[in-house]
Design a protein around this motif. Structure first.
Motif, mmCIF file in Angstrom:
data_model
loop_
_atom_site.group_PDB
_atom_site.id
_atom_site.type_symbol
_atom_site.label_atom_id
_atom_site.label_comp_id
_atom_site.label_asym_id
_atom_site.label_seq_id
_atom_site.Cartn_x
_atom_site.Cartn_y
_atom_site.Cartn_z
ATOM 1 N N MET A 167 0.800 -1.349 0.112
ATOM 2 C CA MET A 167 -0.147 -0.115 -0.081
ATOM 3 C C MET A 167 0.934 1.200 -0.095
ATOM 4 O O MET A 167 0.644 2.276 -0.810
ATOM 5 C CB MET A 167 -1.042 -0.093 1.406
ATOM 6 C CG MET A 167 -1.976 1.153 1.360
ATOM 7 S SD MET A 167 -2.689 1.319 3.100
ATOM 8 C CE MET A 167 -3.548 -0.129 2.948
ATOM 9 N N THR A 168 1.912 1.203 0.798
ATOM 10 C CA THR A 168 2.682 2.501 1.077
ATOM 11 C C THR A 168 3.512 2.815 -0.209
ATOM 12 O O THR A 168 3.739 3.990 -0.766
ATOM 13 C CB THR A 168 3.725 2.442 2.216
ATOM 14 O OG1 THR A 168 3.254 1.876 3.281
ATOM 15 C CG2 THR A 168 4.715 3.535 2.165
ATOM 16 N N SER A 198 2.586 1.719 -3.304
ATOM 17 C CA SER A 198 1.544 2.055 -4.624
ATOM 18 C C SER A 198 1.092 3.587 -4.302
ATOM 19 O O SER A 198 0.151 3.825 -5.674
ATOM 20 C CB SER A 198 0.605 0.944 -4.295
ATOM 21 O OG SER A 198 1.280 -0.124 -4.676
ATOM 22 N N PHE A 199 1.452 4.248 -3.404
ATOM 23 C CA PHE A 199 0.816 5.297 -3.138
ATOM 24 C C PHE A 199 0.847 6.464 -4.556
ATOM 25 O O PHE A 199 0.085 7.294 -5.113
ATOM 26 C CB PHE A 199 0.813 6.269 -2.053
ATOM 27 C CG PHE A 199 -0.146 5.598 -0.639
ATOM 28 C CD1 PHE A 199 -1.315 5.100 -0.921
ATOM 29 C CD2 PHE A 199 0.433 5.710 0.494
ATOM 30 C CE1 PHE A 199 -2.123 4.762 -0.067
ATOM 31 C CE2 PHE A 199 -0.374 4.992 1.481
ATOM 32 C CZ PHE A 199 -1.770 4.662 1.287
ATOM 33 N N SER A 200 2.108 6.358 -4.961
ATOM 34 C CA SER A 200 2.560 7.316 -6.062
ATOM 35 C C SER A 200 2.666 6.627 -7.259
ATOM 36 O O SER A 200 3.546 5.712 -7.638
ATOM 37 C CB SER A 200 3.829 8.047 -5.886
ATOM 38 O OG SER A 200 4.079 8.810 -6.910
ATOM 39 N N VAL A 227 -6.277 2.233 -3.658
ATOM 40 C CA VAL A 227 -5.098 1.220 -3.309
ATOM 41 C C VAL A 227 -5.494 0.863 -1.919
ATOM 42 O O VAL A 227 -5.220 -0.252 -1.742
ATOM 43 C CB VAL A 227 -4.112 2.574 -3.391
ATOM 44 C CG1 VAL A 227 -2.990 1.665 -2.342
ATOM 45 C CG2 VAL A 227 -3.384 2.779 -4.627
ATOM 46 N N ILE A 228 -6.008 1.666 -1.137
ATOM 47 C CA ILE A 228 -6.566 1.337 0.234
ATOM 48 C C ILE A 228 -7.427 0.130 0.052
ATOM 49 O O ILE A 228 -7.404 -0.934 1.028
ATOM 50 C CB ILE A 228 -7.010 2.411 1.184
ATOM 51 C CG1 ILE A 228 -5.856 3.321 1.212
ATOM 52 C CG2 ILE A 228 -7.476 1.914 2.445
ATOM 53 C CD1 ILE A 228 -6.248 4.684 1.936
ATOM 54 N N TYR A 271 -7.654 7.392 -6.703
ATOM 55 C CA TYR A 271 -6.668 6.523 -6.544
ATOM 56 C C TYR A 271 -5.996 5.972 -5.410
ATOM 57 O O TYR A 271 -5.991 4.782 -5.167
ATOM 58 C CB TYR A 271 -5.353 7.140 -7.542
ATOM 59 C CG TYR A 271 -4.201 6.229 -7.559
ATOM 60 C CD1 TYR A 271 -4.278 5.328 -8.493
ATOM 61 C CD2 TYR A 271 -3.065 6.414 -6.647
ATOM 62 C CE1 TYR A 271 -3.127 4.073 -8.316
ATOM 63 C CE2 TYR A 271 -2.083 5.678 -6.692
ATOM 64 C CZ TYR A 271 -1.937 4.592 -7.814
ATOM 65 O OH TYR A 271 -0.707 3.609 -7.636
ATOM 66 N N ILE A 272 -5.850 7.049 -4.420
ATOM 67 C CA ILE A 272 -5.405 6.696 -3.075
ATOM 68 C C ILE A 272 -6.415 5.705 -2.442
ATOM 69 O O ILE A 272 -6.000 4.730 -1.827
ATOM 70 C CB ILE A 272 -5.062 7.754 -2.301
ATOM 71 C CG1 ILE A 272 -4.189 8.824 -3.039
ATOM 72 C CG2 ILE A 272 -4.891 7.446 -0.907
ATOM 73 C CD1 ILE A 272 -2.693 8.078 -3.018
ATOM 74 N N GLU A 273 -7.814 6.117 -2.226
ATOM 75 C CA GLU A 273 -8.714 5.154 -1.938
ATOM 76 C C GLU A 273 -8.814 3.735 -2.459
ATOM 77 O O GLU A 273 -9.186 2.920 -2.004
ATOM 78 C CB GLU A 273 -10.284 5.911 -2.164
ATOM 79 C CG GLU A 273 -10.476 7.387 -1.143
ATOM 80 C CD GLU A 273 -9.706 8.502 -1.904
ATOM 81 O OE1 GLU A 273 -9.135 8.463 -2.872
ATOM 82 O OE2 GLU A 273 -9.723 9.442 -1.275
#
Length: 436
Positions: free
Chosen positions: A131-132, A134-136, A314-315, A310-312
């Motif tokens: 997760m960390t 993949s954030f960017s 990924v989570i 995108y961030i949501e």
């Protein structure tokens, strides 16, 4: 070709290899080699078609169609393209490939070293790292191509090269598996690289665009050559793993996909082999999981027009994957088989039909009707797996040519496409509507 373009191709090719080479790519080749023994080359050939050639064709098909998988699927029908893309993303994302990565890290990398480790905490830590990382979205190809890809290839060489010399002295027993080529062909589905390739193509095209290759011809050249470089790396690695599996000495009653790798490493590299496998599995699963998470989150963002950011995404993807990873590798592979038997033939037919006829046949109907027929036949295969005691489904399937090889969809797909083209006559080149 200038030096800058060659560096970009090498960098993207290494990134793509790291994306493709996940848990299944490490577990399956050695196990298939172990099962087929002296005839491993026949199985390897079949495996290479669905696990290497088909993924490269998937990358190429997306590149020549546009920038996204839906651009490819729009050749048949845009709504159908989004539906097929949605199912593909679920398979290579939170339902199968991602949880399999987490489960493989626990079973192959951690449990042999720390027998008392709990799968829940291992999966939480693993997917927390995914997760960390993949954030960017923009720097994923960079970290995979410049850091993780070369390191992964180096450790694979450390595993494979010693076995090429030691294993050559082992006398191989004959295989007991029939139809070895088709076994390899069908088992290549389990890598899910064709499905993943359709999503990885988006990341690869995005990486090429960021390097300044935005013109369609330059983009296609960079992306396709990077995919070929990745395919060569996979061919060498798969061949080495098949060879190691074929030449290893082990009790078949005690061997699973996971334990075989540990057995190979300790046989060829001594007691430290277990740590080598641990590092390899963590690297392979981490790189693939990062790319899959990014690709899935990117798709869901586009599918919802930004309502799910995108961030949501990924989570959400990593949370679902964490829960399913506790099922374990063999459990995931068991329920994955039915889904892959359905989605793989449909995806392959779409890729091949567009690559072969995309420039000459613009009408959507031959593609769409052929995909529907392929889908119906593939669903019969799923029903056979779900209801093995219902003879009616098996009877329908056995009427079709090549059913014993799990290729019953091939001839109907070809005939449907040809008949539809003849029926359309002069309307073959009727321009389709633009996808966007």
């Amino acid at each position: 070709m200038d030096v800058r373009k060659r560096k970009t191709i090498l960098f993207l090719g290494m990134a793509l290899f790291a994306m493709f080479f996940g848990a299944g790519n490490l577990l399956l080749p050695a196990y298939l080699g172990y099962q087929t023994k002296i005839d491993w080359t026949s199985t390897f050939t079949g495996f290479s078609l669905t696990a290497i050639l088909a993924p490269v064709l998937a990358i190429f098909a997306v590149a020549v169609s546009g920038n996204y998988f839906t651009d490819l699927g729009a050749r048949a029908n845009l709504k159908f393209a989004y539906l097929l893309a949605f199912v593909n993303v679920l398979c290579i994302g939170p339902l199968i490939a991602l949880p399999r990565s987490g489960a493989s890290v626990f079973e192959v990398a951690i449990q042999p070293i720390l027998p008392d480790a709990q799968p829940v905490w291992v999966c939480v830590l693993f997917f927390g790292a995914v997760m960390t990382a993949s954030f960017s979205l923009n720097w994923i190809t960079g970290i995979l191509g410049k850091i993780f890809g070369p390191i992964l290839l180096m450790f694979l060489a450390i595993l494979i090269i010693p076995g090429l010399f030691i294993g050559a002295t082992v006398d191989l027993p004959p295989t007991i598996i029939e139809d070895r080529f088709y076994v390899g062909f069908h088992e290549g589905y389990q890598t899910m690289d064709v499905l993943a390739g359709l999503i990885f193509a988006v990341l690869l095209i995005s990486g090429a665009n960021r390097k300044g290759y935005t013109h369609i011809n330059d983009k296609i050249e960079v992306v396709v050559k990077a995919a070929i470089f990745s395919a060569v790396c996979m061919l060498l690695v798969y061949g080495g793993l098949f060879y190691l599996g074929a030449h290893v000495s082990a009790d078949p009653t005690e061997i699973t996909r996971s334990s075989l790798l540990v057995h190979i490493a300790t046989q060829y590299s001594g007691v430290n082999g277990i740590y080598l496998i641990s590092i390899l599995m963590i690297l392979a699963c981490l790189t693939t999981a990062i790319a899959l998470t990014a690709g899935a989150a990117n798709f869901f963002e586009r599918l919802t027009n930004g309502k799910l950011g995108y961030i949501e995404g990924v989570i959400t993807v990593t949370l679902i994957s964490t829960l399913l990873a506790i099922v374990g590798v063999d459990g995931i592979i068991e329920y994955a088989a039915a889904l892959l038997n359905f989605i793989y033939p449909v995806t392959l037919v779409l890729i091949l039909s567009v690559l072969l006829f995309g420039k000459t046949i613009q009408n959507q109907k031959p593609y769409f009707i052929t995909l529907i027929v392929t889908m119906l036949i593939s669903f019969i295969r799923v029903l056979v797996n779900w209801f093995p005691n219902e003879e009616v489904f098996s009877a329908i399937l056995n009427v079709l040519p090549l059913a014993r090889f799990n290729l019953e969809w091939v001839l109907p797909a070809i005939l449907t496409f040809v008949i539809t083209c003849f029926a359309l006559g002069r309307n073959l080149n009727l321009k389709r509507n633009q996808p966007f």
